[in-house]
Each structure stands twice: as structure tokens, then as C-alpha cells.
Design a protein around this motif. Structure first.
Motif, PDB file in Angstrom:
ATOM      1  N   ASP A   1      -4.291   3.262  -0.918  1.00  0.00           N
ATOM      2  CA  ASP A   1      -3.958   3.168  -2.338  1.00  0.00           C
ATOM      3  C   ASP A   1      -2.953   2.058  -2.605  1.00  0.00           C
ATOM      4  O   ASP A   1      -2.176   1.671  -1.732  1.00  0.00           O
ATOM      5  CB  ASP A   1      -3.323   4.481  -2.821  1.00  0.00           C
ATOM      6  CG  ASP A   1      -4.276   5.658  -2.791  1.00  0.00           C
ATOM      7  OD1 ASP A   1      -5.296   5.577  -2.101  1.00  0.00           O
ATOM      8  OD2 ASP A   1      -3.985   6.656  -3.460  1.00  0.00           O
TER       9      ASP A   1
ATOM     10  N   GLU B   1     -15.378  -0.677   3.445  1.00  0.00           N
ATOM     11  CA  GLU B   1     -14.359  -0.155   4.358  1.00  0.00           C
ATOM     12  C   GLU B   1     -13.986   1.273   4.005  1.00  0.00           C
ATOM     13  O   GLU B   1     -13.699   2.099   4.881  1.00  0.00           O
ATOM     14  CB  GLU B   1     -13.123  -1.052   4.337  1.00  0.00           C
ATOM     15  CG  GLU B   1     -13.302  -2.353   5.075  1.00  0.00           C
ATOM     16  CD  GLU B   1     -13.662  -2.126   6.542  1.00  0.00           C
ATOM     17  OE1 GLU B   1     -12.944  -1.371   7.227  1.00  0.00           O
ATOM     18  OE2 GLU B   1     -14.672  -2.682   7.006  1.00  0.00           O
ATOM     19  N   PHE B   2     -13.986   1.590   2.724  1.00  0.00           N
ATOM     20  CA  PHE B   2     -13.680   2.943   2.262  1.00  0.00           C
ATOM     21  C   PHE B   2     -14.654   3.940   2.882  1.00  0.00           C
ATOM     22  O   PHE B   2     -14.251   4.959   3.451  1.00  0.00           O
ATOM     23  CB  PHE B   2     -13.757   2.978   0.732  1.00  0.00           C
ATOM     24  CG  PHE B   2     -13.380   4.293   0.110  1.00  0.00           C
ATOM     25  CD1 PHE B   2     -12.098   4.503  -0.372  1.00  0.00           C
ATOM     26  CD2 PHE B   2     -14.307   5.315  -0.022  1.00  0.00           C
ATOM     27  CE1 PHE B   2     -11.752   5.716  -0.960  1.00  0.00           C
ATOM     28  CE2 PHE B   2     -13.976   6.524  -0.607  1.00  0.00           C
ATOM     29  CZ  PHE B   2     -12.693   6.722  -1.079  1.00  0.00           C
TER      30      PHE B   2
ATOM     31  N   THR C   1      -9.543   2.252   3.175  1.00  0.00           N
ATOM     32  CA  THR C   1      -8.925   1.523   2.067  1.00  0.00           C
ATOM     33  C   THR C   1      -7.818   2.370   1.459  1.00  0.00           C
ATOM     34  O   THR C   1      -8.084   3.364   0.781  1.00  0.00           O
ATOM     35  CB  THR C   1      -9.965   1.205   0.980  1.00  0.00           C
ATOM     36  OG1 THR C   1     -11.105   0.598   1.582  1.00  0.00           O
ATOM     37  CG2 THR C   1      -9.381   0.276  -0.063  1.00  0.00           C
TER      38      THR C   1
ATOM     39  N   ALA D   1      -7.305   3.878  -4.680  1.00  0.00           N
ATOM     40  CA  ALA D   1      -7.705   3.020  -3.561  1.00  0.00           C
ATOM     41  C   ALA D   1      -7.979   1.604  -4.041  1.00  0.00           C
ATOM     42  O   ALA D   1      -8.460   1.385  -5.153  1.00  0.00           O
ATOM     43  CB  ALA D   1      -8.939   3.600  -2.877  1.00  0.00           C
ATOM     44  N   ASP D   2      -7.698   0.655  -3.192  1.00  0.00           N
ATOM     45  CA  ASP D   2      -7.874  -0.758  -3.521  1.00  0.00           C
ATOM     46  C   ASP D   2      -9.344  -1.142  -3.315  1.00  0.00           C
ATOM     47  O   ASP D   2      -9.698  -1.896  -2.409  1.00  0.00           O
ATOM     48  CB  ASP D   2      -6.952  -1.595  -2.634  1.00  0.00           C
ATOM     49  CG  ASP D   2      -6.976  -3.074  -3.011  1.00  0.00           C
ATOM     50  OD1 ASP D   2      -7.440  -3.399  -4.118  1.00  0.00           O
ATOM     51  OD2 ASP D   2      -6.526  -3.891  -2.181  1.00  0.00           O
ATOM     52  N   THR D   3     -10.189  -0.592  -4.193  1.00  0.00           N
ATOM     53  CA  THR D   3     -11.636  -0.849  -4.147  1.00  0.00           C
ATOM     54  C   THR D   3     -12.037  -1.524  -5.457  1.00  0.00           C
ATOM     55  O   THR D   3     -12.395  -0.852  -6.426  1.00  0.00           O
ATOM     56  CB  THR D   3     -12.418   0.470  -3.981  1.00  0.00           C
ATOM     57  OG1 THR D   3     -11.932   1.425  -4.945  1.00  0.00           O
ATOM     58  CG2 THR D   3     -12.239   1.037  -2.588  1.00  0.00           C
TER      59      THR D   3
ATOM     60  N   TYR E   1       0.821  -1.205   0.000  1.00  0.00           N
ATOM     61  CA  TYR E   1       0.000   0.000   0.000  1.00  0.00           C
ATOM     62  C   TYR E   1       0.858   1.258   0.000  1.00  0.00           C
ATOM     63  O   TYR E   1       1.962   1.282   0.556  1.00  0.00           O
ATOM     64  CB  TYR E   1      -0.945   0.011   1.201  1.00  0.00           C
ATOM     65  CG  TYR E   1      -2.059  -0.998   1.070  1.00  0.00           C
ATOM     66  CD1 TYR E   1      -2.925  -0.953  -0.013  1.00  0.00           C
ATOM     67  CD2 TYR E   1      -2.238  -1.997   2.017  1.00  0.00           C
ATOM     68  CE1 TYR E   1      -3.950  -1.882  -0.147  1.00  0.00           C
ATOM     69  CE2 TYR E   1      -3.259  -2.923   1.887  1.00  0.00           C
ATOM     70  CZ  TYR E   1      -4.106  -2.855   0.802  1.00  0.00           C
ATOM     71  OH  TYR E   1      -5.117  -3.784   0.662  1.00  0.00           O
TER      72      TYR E   1
ATOM     73  N   ASP F   1     -16.402  -2.511  -4.352  1.00  0.00           N
ATOM     74  CA  ASP F   1     -16.196  -3.049  -3.012  1.00  0.00           C
ATOM     75  C   ASP F   1     -15.704  -1.896  -2.138  1.00  0.00           C
ATOM     76  O   ASP F   1     -14.503  -1.684  -1.974  1.00  0.00           O
ATOM     77  CB  ASP F   1     -15.172  -4.176  -3.057  1.00  0.00           C
ATOM     78  CG  ASP F   1     -14.920  -4.794  -1.690  1.00  0.00           C
ATOM     79  OD1 ASP F   1     -15.577  -4.379  -0.715  1.00  0.00           O
ATOM     80  OD2 ASP F   1     -14.054  -5.680  -1.588  1.00  0.00           O
ATOM     81  N   ALA F   2     -16.643  -1.138  -1.581  1.00  0.00           N
ATOM     82  CA  ALA F   2     -16.296   0.143  -0.961  1.00  0.00           C
ATOM     83  C   ALA F   2     -16.749   0.246   0.492  1.00  0.00           C
ATOM     84  O   ALA F   2     -16.762   1.348   1.045  1.00  0.00           O
ATOM     85  CB  ALA F   2     -16.908   1.281  -1.774  1.00  0.00           C
TER      86      ALA F   2
ATOM     87  N   LYS G   1     -14.659   4.560   6.752  1.00  0.00           N
ATOM     88  CA  LYS G   1     -13.674   5.559   7.166  1.00  0.00           C
ATOM     89  C   LYS G   1     -14.133   6.962   6.822  1.00  0.00           C
ATOM     90  O   LYS G   1     -14.002   7.903   7.622  1.00  0.00           O
ATOM     91  CB  LYS G   1     -12.331   5.239   6.523  1.00  0.00           C
ATOM     92  CG  LYS G   1     -11.198   6.207   6.900  1.00  0.00           C
ATOM     93  CD  LYS G   1     -11.048   7.299   5.871  1.00  0.00           C
ATOM     94  CE  LYS G   1      -9.931   8.257   6.201  1.00  0.00           C
ATOM     95  NZ  LYS G   1      -9.869   9.384   5.259  1.00  0.00           N
TER      96      LYS G   1
ATOM     97  N   SER H   1      -8.480   7.030   1.085  1.00  0.00           N
ATOM     98  CA  SER H   1      -9.796   6.647   1.600  1.00  0.00           C
ATOM     99  C   SER H   1     -10.709   7.856   1.757  1.00  0.00           C
ATOM    100  O   SER H   1     -11.510   7.932   2.680  1.00  0.00           O
ATOM    101  CB  SER H   1      -9.693   5.881   2.929  1.00  0.00           C
ATOM    102  OG  SER H   1     -10.800   5.001   3.067  1.00  0.00           O
TER     103      SER H   1
END
Length: 711
Positions: free
Chosen positions: A201, A383-384, A199, A318-320, A56, A380-381, A387, A351
Motif C-alpha cells: 500500500d 505482481e499483486f 504490491t 495497493a499501488d496498482t 510504502y 496493473d496487477a 503474491k 496484496s
């Protein structure tokens, strides 16, 4: 101090060091497991024995890190203080350790924490000292050993000579680094230290760019799409050779870079320098891979001046992951889906959902709340947004006011479309994921927000915001914005109250409902008395789609929607601001006028999505007329209608988390073939529709645990 980092101290260099590297040598006995607990201000990159502890980037995720002087904000609509928070991370580093001596190195970067160059929003930086705090936990056969940051570390400078999120980096490998010195110890910030949520990057994919021109010694490249990330360069250039890159969304007719969409007259910098994204490397004569360290760039096109061997583009956000699919024989729908996803992902860093990834990079609550239902549906957001909702709560003023950006970085907006994020985003989160706890956690803050709106109302209408700030209604319309601000903000007030009535029932706060109902009825009456013309059937003259606001908040119904359908069938383009565009599409589709929505997507008139595409766009513009940024997701919020109204995937009223779903595809004779899917908390729902034959064919695939009714 959080107990997890108890006995640890903040260590760093002095303010003159652009990007210091903090070092700690340690020996390991027979270690069974090793954990690194760490955070930094601003960004940190941690390595053990020169190996990164995570893939990340740009950690920690962006927050209101610590108290600062908010009177330096350009828009002085602040009362009280923010809640300040820093997230720390736990990394399993067992496999990175050597037997014997090891080295922890932590390089620090400015990020938003020490962003001193851009001043359009005022002086919004948090501090001038970069620092970190950590604990190494070694689990051995003899017990647990904890190595805390304690001031025994050393530091040196790095090759980074300049680093700013908005202007880029200068990295000079030809210089001699300073001798190691003992770190300084700094007081703990007055803040909350929490284990990380959100989430971060990472590098998502790579692109091989195409060279399109040589101009005045510069090579011009096209990445093929508007992205965020960085260019990696492989070079074996001689000692002292300079490579310079600049980045833009567009090119001129001669294929030189056009910066007009990534800068504007009000993008002020401390030095007066034009805000152009650039990256400079100075080589040391050894073969190297060159890339930026603590800055990402937003671009489709870039130029390179200097010698290199190979280049490629790394896409970073972001890892979404995208968890939806969509395809059709309708060009407008396909472009909207593809362009929205690309635009939204380009605006997901740290995030936070930003407005644009270059000029401003801020988590505007208006842009964020209008897009949130669509993003949660298609990505898939979870957790994003968990926050970002915390960010919204953290930046609420003591009087209930919700700031226009979260985390708070300045910026303008309005009490309705912006501040209502504190109600709309948690409610959307609940509807998407079925998590009632988010409503419980946010409810008191929502009530405080309602009290704020009451205190800024006159004769039943929301008329003002705090002195020194903006008080927008809608924003970014095709032509001059004409809808009265009190009308928009009062409609949002009514919508907030409707949602709170529903949420109060959900969490057994029914005693609050009569109060909400009384407020709502008073505001509804004030809106109708002030803005409704019974002779024409329009609210506020029917300008720029404003009738849609009335339908959306329950003040009007099918007769008003009929007027909207007639208007936009004839008009053939969007004259609406970004709030009303989404609301208009929702209202049209909810009342059976999905064909009108599809006709707007099919139109190529000036002021439509396909017009953007015809101009070469791969992302959505800030304005339908092409002004300013060409990478703003807000107008693409209506993308969710492709799934809710065209494919007809809707949750049954009163349910959440996709436990009970109605499939009711568009009733159209347009010869559509369309298919798509969304990944819900209870599994994937896939629908296909074919209306090219005599009878429409609908196919549905969904898990058995979801109750499905096909209409």
C-alpha cells in the motif's frame, strides 16, 4: 533461517507494549552503498535518522505468517496445516546515512499478526509479541560490513496506546515515554522467509473533504466518495486536548453517521464493543500533524470532535495503477466502470483482494476469483496476483481442500465458487499475462484440489465440504438463495476439469486428460439427470439465473441462453447471487445478447447498479437490495464485459498474453458512443464505437506487434 538473514535474530519488546520502537545506533565508514534488509511482525515502519526508508505502508504484505492453533477458528473446516511465509524487503538507504553516527528505528504495529479484538471468525491471531529482524549491509572501499539484529538494540514504547485494524487507534502524545531498555531476543518462527513479492500500500492521492453539518459538538465531513485511507489533521490544540474521529459509509437524514453498512449483528469483538472504526488523538500542546499509523479506515463520511486547524483525506490502497480507460453516453456503463474500480481499489491492501475494507477485510477466495479476470484486465496487477496466488497455495490443506480465505483468516464459503480459485486464478493469470510458469507452479495443487472434490462427491455430484464448515453454492442473491448447492458446486467441478484439460495440454501433461474427461462426463451426466427438465428446457427450475451455470460449463447452449435473455429482458434487474451475476453477463454477451446486458445496466429498478447510484452510492454494494456492506467488488466482476463484449476486445481462442486479438464490437441500434482502452503485455489496445449514425463507426489503435482482426 533464510541465508539472506543468516546470523540475524528476531528482536522485540514484551507483549505489554502496544507499538514498540526498536533502535540501533551504528557508525558508518566511507560507505559507497548501504542496504537495509528487514521485516517485522506484524507491521513495521523503518526509519534511518528519522527518515522513512520507503513510501510504502503496512509492511510486510499479509501472509500466513507462522503456525497457530487453527482449532480456534469459528469454522472448523481445516485439515492439516498451512504453509507459513513471511516476506522481507531490501531498501537502498545510502542517501539516508550521515557521516558518523546513525540511528535505525523500527516501529512495530499489530496488523493481522496480533489482531485480538475481532472474534467473528474465531481467535485468528498469530502471536502476542511484536518483533523484527534486519541486516544493514554497508559496502565500503575496504569491503562489506554487515550489521545484524543481535540483541544489542534498545526499545521504548510509543504514543500509540491502542491499535486494531477493525476498531482504530488511540494515539496519546501527552504521555511520557518509557526509558530505553534492552530488547528481548525471540526464537525464529517456524516459517519460510522469502524476498518480498506482491504490491504493498501507499498514499495514492489526497482529497479535501467538505463539511456538511454540526451535530452535538461534532463536525460532519464528506469525502465525496467511498474510499480507504485516513484523515490527516493539523492542530495546535492545548496540552491534553482530545480529538476523536469516527468513520462510516453512509449518513442518516439529519446527516449524522450511519454505521449500519459497516457493522452487523455477527461482527463479534473480544470485549463486546460494537465494531465502529474510530481514531483518537490526545495532544501535547505543540503544533502537530496527526494521522493514524498502522490502521486504514473505510469511509465516505467522518465526524470530528475536538479542535483542529486543517484536515484532508489521504486515499490509501495497493499501488496498482489503473491501466484502462472507459467512457460512453450510457450512464449505467459509466457508473459500473467507475464504481467497480473504486470498490476494487478500496479492497486491495496487503496484496490481498478483500471482500470489504471494514467489517471483514479478508481475502475471500470466492470474491477474489470472480473479480480476478476483470482486475487483471483493468489494473496493473500482475505482481499483486502473483503474491495472492501463492497465498492460495499456502493455505491449501493437506487433503487438497482450499480454504475460503487466503491468507487463512477464517470465514465461510463453498467448494465450488471459493475453492476453485486455485484453478481459476492461475489460469486467468496465464491468459492475461501469457506466463505459462504459473500453470506449471500450480498444477499439482490443482490436481490435489480435484481429488478433494471427488472425495466430497456422491453419485457424481459435489455434495459436501469438511465437517464444521459451510458448503455454499452461490451467495448474496437479491432474495433468499434458492439454487441447490450441489448444482453450483458440480458445475464448478466441470468447469475446473475443462480448464485442466486445456492446461494439461499447455504444459505437456496430456496423459492426465483422459482422467479429467472421464470425471467430467460422469459429473455432466449426474447434473443433467438430477437437474435438467427437458419439458421446460431449464436446469434446477431456471431460478435465479441458474441456467447460466449450465451454459458456462458447457452443458447447454443457445436454446438455454435464449431462455435467459427472455427472462432478464422481462425481469429488468439482477435476482442472481454474486457468482451467477458475472457468469450470466458473460453467457449473455458470448451468445450475442449484449443488448440484454446493456438493458440491465440501463435499468433503475430495485436490484440494479443504477439503483445503487440513485441512492448515492459511489462503490458497489454487497447485496443488490442494499443489505450489509456498501463496498464489495464482487458484483462488479461483470465490468470486463464493457471491454470484451461492448468494445469487443477478445483474445483469439487458444492464445494468451494478447498476442492475437479479435475486435468485434457490439452489434446494437441503441445509439451508443463508447470508447475505451486496456494496457496489455504487448501494448495498449484502444477501441471506439459510434452507432448514432446510419452505419456504425469503429476505430482501433493497437501496436504493430499485436495481430488484430476487426470483425
Amino acid at each position: 533461517m533464510n541465508n539472506t538473514l543468516k546470523n540475524c535474530v528476531w528482536v522485540g519488546a514484551d507483549s505489554s507494549i502496544v507499538s514498540p520502537i526498536i533502535m540501533r545506533k551504528f557508525n558508518t565508514p566511507d560507505v559507497q552503498k548501504a542496504t537495509l534488509i528487514i521485516t517485522g511482525l506484524g507491521y513495521f515502519e523503518a526509519k534511518i535518522n528519522e527518515k522513512p526508508v520507503t513510501e510504502y505502508k503496512f509492511l510486510p504484505v499479509v501472509t500466513d505468517y507462522q503456525p497457530r492453533d487453527l482449532t480456534l477458528c469459528a469454522h472448523k473446516n481445516t485439515v492439516g496445516t498451512t504453509t507459513n511465509r513471511i516476506y522481507y524487503y531490501n531498501f537502498d538507504v545510502t542517501d539516508l546515512l550521515n557521516n558518523g553516527e546513525n540511528l535505525l528505528s523500527v516501529q512495530l504495529g499489530n496488523g493481522f499478526y496480533r489482531q485480538e479484538e475481532r472474534t467473528a471468525e474465531g481467535k485468528m491471531y498469530f502471536g502476542d509479541i511484536l518483533k523484527c529482524i534486519y541486516k544493514i549491509v554497508l559496502e565500503t572501499q575496504s569491503g562489506v560490513i554487515e550489521l545484524c539484529s543481535d540483541g544489542s538494540e534498545t526499545f521504548t514504547d510509543s504514543a500509540i496506546r491502542f491499535s486494531n485494524l477493525y476498531l482504530g487507534e488511540i494515539i496519546d502524545y501527552s504521555i511520557k515515554l518509557q526509558e530505553e531498555r534492552k530488547v528481548n531476543i525471540f526464537p525464529s518462527p517456524n516459517t519460510i522467509l522469502n524476498e518480498a513479492i506482491g504490491t504493498p500500500d501507499k498514499v495514492i492521492r489526497t482529497i479535501k473533504p467538505k463539511k456538511i453539518a454540526d451535530i452535538d459538538g461534532k463536525q460532519i465531513f464528506d469525502a465525496g466518495e467511498n474510499i480507504t485511507g485516513m484523515v490527516s489533521i493539523k492542530t495546535s490544540a492545548d496540552f491534553g486536548h482530545t480529538l476523536t474521529m469516527r468513520f462510516a459509509e453512509n449518513i442518516n437524514q439529519d446527516k449524522s453517521l450511519n454505521f449500519s453498512s459497516t457493522i452487523s449483528s455477527y461482527e463479534a469483538t473480544r470485549t463486546g464493543e460494537i465494531q465502529i472504526m474510530k481514531n483518537t488523538f490526545i495532544t501535547d500542546g505543540t503544533p502537530r500533524m496527526l494521522k493514524s499509523k498502522f490502521v486504514w479506515y473505510a469511509f465516505r463520511y467522518f465526524e470530528i470532535e475536538g479542535d483542529f486547524d486543517e484536515i484532508w483525506v489521504e486515499v490509501i490502497h495497493a499501488d496498482t495503477p489503473v491501466t484502462s480507460t472507459f467512457t460512453s453516453n450510457h450512464e449505467g456503463m459509466n457508473f459500473l466502470y467507475d464504481a467497480f474500480l473504486r470498490t476494487q481499489l478500496d479492497n486491495m491492501h496487503g496484496s490481498i483482494p478483500s471482500d470489504c475494507p471494514h467489517r471483514e477485510r479478508l481475502g475471500y477466495t470466492g470474491d477474489g476469483q470472480i473479480c480476478a479476470p476483470t482486475v487483471m484486465m483493468l489494473l496493473d496487477a500482475q505482481e499483486f496476483y502473483k503474491k495472492w496466488i501463492q497465498d492460495i497455495l499456502d493455505c491449501q490443506d493437506t487433503d487438497g481442500h482450499v480454504r475460503h480465505t487466503a491468507p487463512f483468516m477464517g470465514g465461510g464459503g463453498g467448494p465450488g465458487g471459493w475453492g476453485s480459485a486455485i484453478v481459476i486464478v492461475p489460469y486467468t493469470y496465464y491468459k492475461q499475462y501469457g506466463d505459462i510458469n504459473i500453470i506449471k507452479d500450480c498444477y499439482d495443487s490443482m490436481k490435489l484440489w480435484i481429488n478433494y472434490l471427488i472425495s466430497h462427491s456422491e453419485n457424481g455430484l459435489v455434495t459436501s465440504e469438511d465437517p464444521g464448515g459451510w458448503c455454499l453454492g452461490d451467495w448474496a442473491s437479491f432474495d433468499e438463495m434458492k439454487i441447490p448447492e450441489p448444482y453450483v458446486n458440480s458445475c464448478y467441478f466441470v468447469k475446473n476439469l475443462l480448464l485442466l484439460e486445456e492446461m494439461a495440454t499447455l504444459i505437456d501433461k496430456k496423459e492426465d486428460i483422459p482422467y479429467y474427461q472421464s470425471l467430467r462426463k460422469d459429473t455432466e451426466k449426474a447434473i443433467v439427470d438430477t437437474y435438467f427438465d427437458a419439458a421446460t428446457g431449464h436446469f434446477a427450475g431456471g431460478i435465479q439465473g441458474c441456467d447460466a451455470f449450465a451454459v458456462w460449463c458447457g452443458l447447454a447452449g443457445k436454446e438455454t441462453v435464449k431462455l435467459l435473455a427472455e427472462k432478464y429482458t422481462e425481469l429488468g434487474y439482477f435476482d442472481t447471487g454474486f457468482l451467477c451475476t458475472d457468469i450470466l453477463c458473460e453467457v449473455l454477451c458470448n451468445y450475442g445478447y449484449t443488448d440484454v446486458f446493456l438493458s440491465l445496466l440501463k435499468s433503475e429498478k430495485y436490484g440494479t447498479f443504477l439503483y445503487m447510484k440513485r441512492q448515492g452510492a459511489t462503490t458497489i454494494w454487497e447485496y443488490f437490495n442494499g443489505r450489509c456492506s456498501h463496498n464489495h467488488p464482487m458484483f462488479g466482476a461483470c465490468t470486463r464485459q464493457l471491454f470484451q463484449s461492448v468494445l469487443g476486445i477478445r483474445q483469439r481462442k487458444g492464445t494468451a498474453g494478447y498476442t492475437d486479438v479479435i475486435i468485434d464490437p457490439v452489434k446494437t441500434k441503441r445509439g451508443l458512443t463508447v470508447s475505451g482502452s486496456i494496457d496489455t503485455p504487448n501494448g495498449v489496445i484502444a477501441v471506439s464505437l459510434d452507432t448514432t449514425g446510419e452505419k456504425p463507426i469503429v476505430q482501433v489503435d493497437a501496436p504493430d506487434n499485436i495481430k488484430i482482426e476487426i470483425m
